[in-house]
Every structure is written in structure tokens, then in C-alpha cells.
Design a protein around this motif. Structure first.
Motif, short mmCIF file in Angstrom:
data_model
loop_
_atom_site.label_atom_id
_atom_site.label_comp_id
_atom_site.label_asym_id
_atom_site.label_seq_id
_atom_site.Cartn_x
_atom_site.Cartn_y
_atom_site.Cartn_z
N GLY A 69 0.84 -1.19 0.00
CA GLY A 69 0.00 0.00 0.00
C GLY A 69 0.88 1.24 0.00
N ASP A 70 1.38 1.60 -1.16
CA ASP A 70 2.20 2.80 -1.35
C ASP A 70 3.45 2.81 -0.46
OD1 ASP A 70 2.74 5.12 -2.74
OD2 ASP A 70 1.72 6.40 -1.29
N CYS A 71 4.11 1.66 -0.38
CA CYS A 71 5.37 1.56 0.38
C CYS A 71 6.32 0.61 -0.36
CB CYS A 71 5.11 1.11 1.81
SG CYS A 71 4.16 -0.41 1.95
N GLU A 72 6.68 1.03 -1.55
CA GLU A 72 7.49 0.18 -2.42
C GLU A 72 8.85 -0.15 -1.82
OE1 GLU A 72 8.68 -0.26 -7.12
OE2 GLU A 72 7.68 1.55 -6.43
N THR A 126 3.58 -5.46 -6.48
CA THR A 126 2.53 -4.63 -7.04
C THR A 126 1.77 -3.92 -5.92
OG1 THR A 126 0.63 -4.65 -8.54
CG2 THR A 126 0.81 -6.50 -7.02
N TYR A 127 0.95 -2.98 -6.29
CA TYR A 127 0.11 -2.27 -5.32
C TYR A 127 -1.07 -3.14 -4.92
CZ TYR A 127 2.49 2.12 -6.32
OH TYR A 127 3.43 3.10 -6.45
N VAL A 128 -1.53 -2.97 -3.67
CA VAL A 128 -2.79 -3.61 -3.29
C VAL A 128 -3.90 -2.90 -4.06
CG1 VAL A 128 -2.03 -4.29 -0.98
CG2 VAL A 128 -3.16 -2.10 -1.28
N THR A 154 0.56 -1.04 3.98
CA THR A 154 0.25 -2.47 4.00
C THR A 154 1.29 -3.23 3.19
OG1 THR A 154 -2.10 -2.02 4.17
CG2 THR A 154 -1.48 -4.21 3.35
N ILE A 155 1.78 -4.32 3.76
CA ILE A 155 2.67 -5.24 3.03
C ILE A 155 2.05 -6.62 3.14
CG2 ILE A 155 4.90 -6.45 3.10
CD1 ILE A 155 5.29 -3.77 1.97
N ALA A 156 1.84 -7.26 1.99
CA ALA A 156 1.24 -8.60 1.96
C ALA A 156 2.11 -9.55 1.15
CB ALA A 156 -0.16 -8.53 1.34
#
Length: 184
Positions: A96-99, A121-123, A135-137
Motif C-alpha cells: 500500500g504505497d510503500c514500495e 505490485t500495489y494492493v 500495508t505489506i502482503a
């Protein structure tokens, strides 16, 4: 691979899809009704980051907590490390915008398992609205037992038809899974 072979492979492996993630801001979980206001405020003040899992029934399960961002990211990687079925299988990361954090997680996954991340990739917008920026998944095929139907507690990676309970036992009371000390 034929369409029938692809379908057979999908049916065989679908119960091994693992989804582990962490969020950076508890207020988004509060807005979605996942945590209380007091939990969100105190957890944010103490920099507590939940380690979350989505079971096969689509339920969000809090399986742990870490104090600080980096320990939370490393805990998600540790979950992958413990459950990864085969290092030749792909690993996917959504953020979530935390590359930069996603790249850090990809490096840790590679360092610990030798697996190259196939996609960062982005969520999506719906998940992002519920989990927020940060968010990191991790998504991977792992030692995952899926459903918890008929089990009183929704612990991850325990499926009632694989984890046989004695007759008359209607839950997991008294059993202490290895991640027990990390559960909420």
C-alpha cells in the motif's frame, strides 16, 4: 498445459495459498471495524503492528504483533520461511504505497529462502481502503491447512479435516500451537 490440467492443478493447490500481511496504521483497521478505537490509539502510540492472516473462509485473523515496522515486516517473512512449500514456486508481494518496504521484504525473502519475488505490485483499492497505506502482503503456496470450520478458534494453518480431533472434542482448548505466544 491443457485447460483441464490447469484446472486440476488449481484444485489441488488452492488450499495451499497463504496470505500473510501487516499494516502500518491501525486507524484504518479501526475504521473498518476490525479493532476498537482504544486499541487503535494505544497500539499506534506504542507502534504495535499486527501480523494478519486471511483464512480460507475469508476471515481476517490476528496471529501476532510486532513492535515497530521492521520487526513486523521480518515476522511476515518468517511466516513465509516456515511455510514455503517449494523455493521454485513464485512469491508475490503487494504493498500500500510503500514500495521500499516491499523491496526490503523481497530482499529478506531471497536472503532467507533463495526465492526470487515474481511480482511486486500495489494492493487494490478495496483492500487499500481497509488496510491503508503501509500495508505489506505476501502471497505464496505454503504449508497451509486452510479451513477452520467447526473449530472454536480460528488459528491459521489448521484444517479440521486434517487436524483430527478426538470424538467429543469441539475445539482447540488445551492445545498450544507453536505460534500461541504470538496470538492476540
Amino acid at each position: 498445459m491443457s485447460l483441464a490440467d490447469l484446472y486440476a492443478w488449481g484444485e489441488k493447490t488452492k488450499m495451499n495459498l497463504c496470505h500473510w500481511f501487516t499494516v502500518d496504521d491501525l486507524m484504518f483497521l479501526k475504521r473498518g471495524g476490525r479493532v476498537s478505537g482504544a486499541t487503535a490509539v494505544v497500539g499506534s502510540m506504542l507502534s504495535i503492528k499486527p501480523i494478519l492472516y486471511i483464512n480460507d473462509e475469508g476471515k481476517l485473523i490476528n496471529v501476532g504483533k510486532a513492535r515497530g515496522r521492521k520487526p513486523a515486516l521480518l515476522q511476515v517473512v518468517k511466516e513465509l520461511e516456515q511455510r514455503l512449500l517449494d523455493p521454485s514456486l513464485p512469491v508475490f508481494i503487494s504493498h500500500g504505497d510503500c514500495e521500499e518496504d516491499a523491496k526490503f521484504v523481497a530482499e529478506e525473502v531471497h536472503k532467507r529462502t533463495g526465492v526470487e519475488t515474481k511480482l511486486i505490485t500495489y494492493v487494490g483499492p478495496v483492500i487499500g481502503a481497509h488496510s491503508g497505506p503501509g500495508t505489506i502482503a505476501l502471497f505464496f503456496l505454503g504449508k497451509h491447512f486452510g479451513r477452520t470450520t467447526g473449530v472454536q478458534h480460528n488459528f491459521p494453518c489448521i484444517r479440521a479435516d486434517v487436524f483430527k480431533l478426538p470424538d467429543g472434542v469441539n475445539g482447540l482448548q488445551g492445545l498450544r500451537p507453536p505460534f500461541w505466544n504470538h496470538c492476540a
